[in-house]
Design a protein around this motif. Sequence first.
Motif, PDB file in Angstrom:
ATOM      1  N   GLN A   1       0.865  -1.118  -0.012  1.00 44.97           N
ATOM      2  CA  GLN A   1       0.008  -0.206   0.048  1.00 44.97           C
ATOM      3  C   GLN A   1       0.836   1.304   0.124  1.00 44.97           C
ATOM      4  O   GLN A   1       0.684   2.257  -0.408  1.00 44.97           O
ATOM      5  CB  GLN A   1      -1.136  -0.169   1.180  1.00 44.97           C
ATOM      6  CG  GLN A   1      -1.933  -1.360   0.651  1.00 44.97           C
ATOM      7  CD  GLN A   1      -2.990  -1.010   2.216  1.00 44.97           C
ATOM      8  OE1 GLN A   1      -2.654  -0.458   3.675  1.00 44.97           O
ATOM      9  NE2 GLN A   1      -3.527  -1.800   1.776  1.00 44.97           N
TER      10      GLN A   1
ATOM     11  N   ILE B   1      -1.410  -4.523  -7.949  1.00 45.00           N
ATOM     12  CA  ILE B   1      -0.745  -4.539  -6.363  1.00 45.00           C
ATOM     13  C   ILE B   1      -2.252  -4.677  -5.511  1.00 45.00           C
ATOM     14  O   ILE B   1      -2.052  -5.620  -4.780  1.00 45.00           O
ATOM     15  CB  ILE B   1      -0.110  -3.087  -5.454  1.00 45.00           C
ATOM     16  CG1 ILE B   1       0.390  -2.344  -6.512  1.00 45.00           C
ATOM     17  CG2 ILE B   1      -0.475  -3.437  -4.438  1.00 45.00           C
ATOM     18  CD1 ILE B   1       1.760  -1.581  -6.455  1.00 45.00           C
ATOM     19  N   ASP B   2      -3.528  -3.946  -5.859  1.00 39.47           N
ATOM     20  CA  ASP B   2      -4.646  -4.394  -5.633  1.00 39.47           C
ATOM     21  C   ASP B   2      -5.104  -6.719  -5.845  1.00 39.47           C
ATOM     22  O   ASP B   2      -5.575  -6.379  -5.021  1.00 39.47           O
ATOM     23  CB  ASP B   2      -6.206  -3.720  -6.124  1.00 39.47           C
ATOM     24  CG  ASP B   2      -5.735  -2.241  -5.533  1.00 39.47           C
ATOM     25  OD1 ASP B   2      -5.393  -1.447  -4.248  1.00 39.47           O
ATOM     26  OD2 ASP B   2      -6.119  -1.122  -6.286  1.00 39.47           O
TER      27      ASP B   2
ATOM     28  N   CYS C   1      -1.208   0.789  -9.906  1.00 42.31           N
ATOM     29  CA  CYS C   1      -1.831   0.196  -9.122  1.00 42.31           C
ATOM     30  C   CYS C   1      -2.909  -0.943  -8.629  1.00 42.31           C
ATOM     31  O   CYS C   1      -3.376  -1.761  -7.705  1.00 42.31           O
ATOM     32  CB  CYS C   1      -2.393   1.686  -9.121  1.00 42.31           C
ATOM     33  SG  CYS C   1      -1.521   3.205  -7.598  1.00 42.31           S
TER      34      CYS C   1
ATOM     35  N   LYS D   1       1.547   6.411  -7.266  1.00 39.20           N
ATOM     36  CA  LYS D   1       0.448   7.700  -7.497  1.00 39.20           C
ATOM     37  C   LYS D   1       0.938   8.599  -7.359  1.00 39.20           C
ATOM     38  O   LYS D   1       0.292  10.203  -7.873  1.00 39.20           O
ATOM     39  CB  LYS D   1      -1.213   7.557  -5.930  1.00 39.20           C
ATOM     40  CG  LYS D   1      -1.856   6.610  -6.305  1.00 39.20           C
ATOM     41  CD  LYS D   1      -2.695   6.691  -5.258  1.00 39.20           C
ATOM     42  CE  LYS D   1      -4.251   5.121  -5.277  1.00 39.20           C
ATOM     43  NZ  LYS D   1      -5.121   5.395  -4.221  1.00 39.20           N
TER      44      LYS D   1
ATOM     45  N   LYS E   1       2.255   1.440  -3.487  1.00 40.64           N
ATOM     46  CA  LYS E   1       0.614   2.655  -4.066  1.00 40.64           C
ATOM     47  C   LYS E   1       0.930   3.502  -3.732  1.00 40.64           C
ATOM     48  O   LYS E   1       0.731   4.415  -5.374  1.00 40.64           O
ATOM     49  CB  LYS E   1      -0.484   1.274  -3.600  1.00 40.64           C
ATOM     50  CG  LYS E   1      -1.638   1.797  -4.425  1.00 40.64           C
ATOM     51  CD  LYS E   1      -2.884   1.408  -4.060  1.00 40.64           C
ATOM     52  CE  LYS E   1      -3.946   1.436  -4.597  1.00 40.64           C
ATOM     53  NZ  LYS E   1      -5.448   0.655  -4.116  1.00 40.64           N
TER      54      LYS E   1
END
Length: 309
Positions: free
Chosen positions: A12, A85-86, A82, A19, A15
Amino acid sequence: MGGNARCIAMLQAFKEVIKDYSTPPEKTLARDLTAKVNSYVSFLIQCRPLSISMGNAIRFLKAHIAKLPLTMRESEAKASLCSDIDRFIDEKIVLADKVIVRHAVTKIRDGDVLLTYGSSSVVEMILLHALEHEKKFRVVVVDSRPNLEGQTLVRRLMEKGLSCTYTHINAVSYIMHEVTKVFLGAASVLSNGTVYSRVGTACVAMVAHAFRVPVLICCEAYKFHERVQLDSICSNELGDPDAISKVPGRMDVSDSDYRANKENLQFLNLIYDATPSDYVSMIITDYGMIPTTSVPVIVREYGREHLLI
């Protein structure tokens, strides 16, 4: 904090890094972002050595960064990373734990006395899921200094109405004759079947083996590693030595007394230990319930898939 929680928190954080990232002029996103990730990983290692699961997650992230097409726009590339990763967190940790719970609950029978060591998030999920299915069983939580993680687990289980027994690791041979199954978590499973977990796990597994009690290891496949390790000394993480030299509530026990009288005394606080495969009855993973001899098959055949490479 357990291995899954550390890995999720790290992913996270990466992530958020992605961003906020913007590609500098005359540089490509893949190369520059990989260099940035490497510097952040170095910082994390300075704070605390990475767990094996975190290392696997970093490999996954770097592989996906390297595969980004040069023609892809920056906003699309960042959104893609992203999303990856999720998906890794959801599929390889969250959903994997649910699959492990579903497999493990089938091994719990009415009247069982289940022993666990420390506090493992997936083992806690298994026990609570079995309770929801109205299975009648009792839990023995074995704990050890200096972390005393089992106290938190016992508190949560008792709040849910489970019958629990709490003891320290020095009494494990006394309590083991009552136990029918042992459920343990793991930081990693190595390719020779060795289970790498919190220090004390090997002791519990060996005592259970001596009493002919089955030992079931609950571990997600993303924690599997091709490394081979035969002992806990050649590679380990060192904790704070003061944590084992001081006993809470015992003012008469002081580490300064030891150090004043023993100049050559060194305190060794190991975080992990290695449990030989001979003492493990079964490994419950998101690919099913397997013997330790099948670990190399998972590493070889599913290694690329479970890292989403």
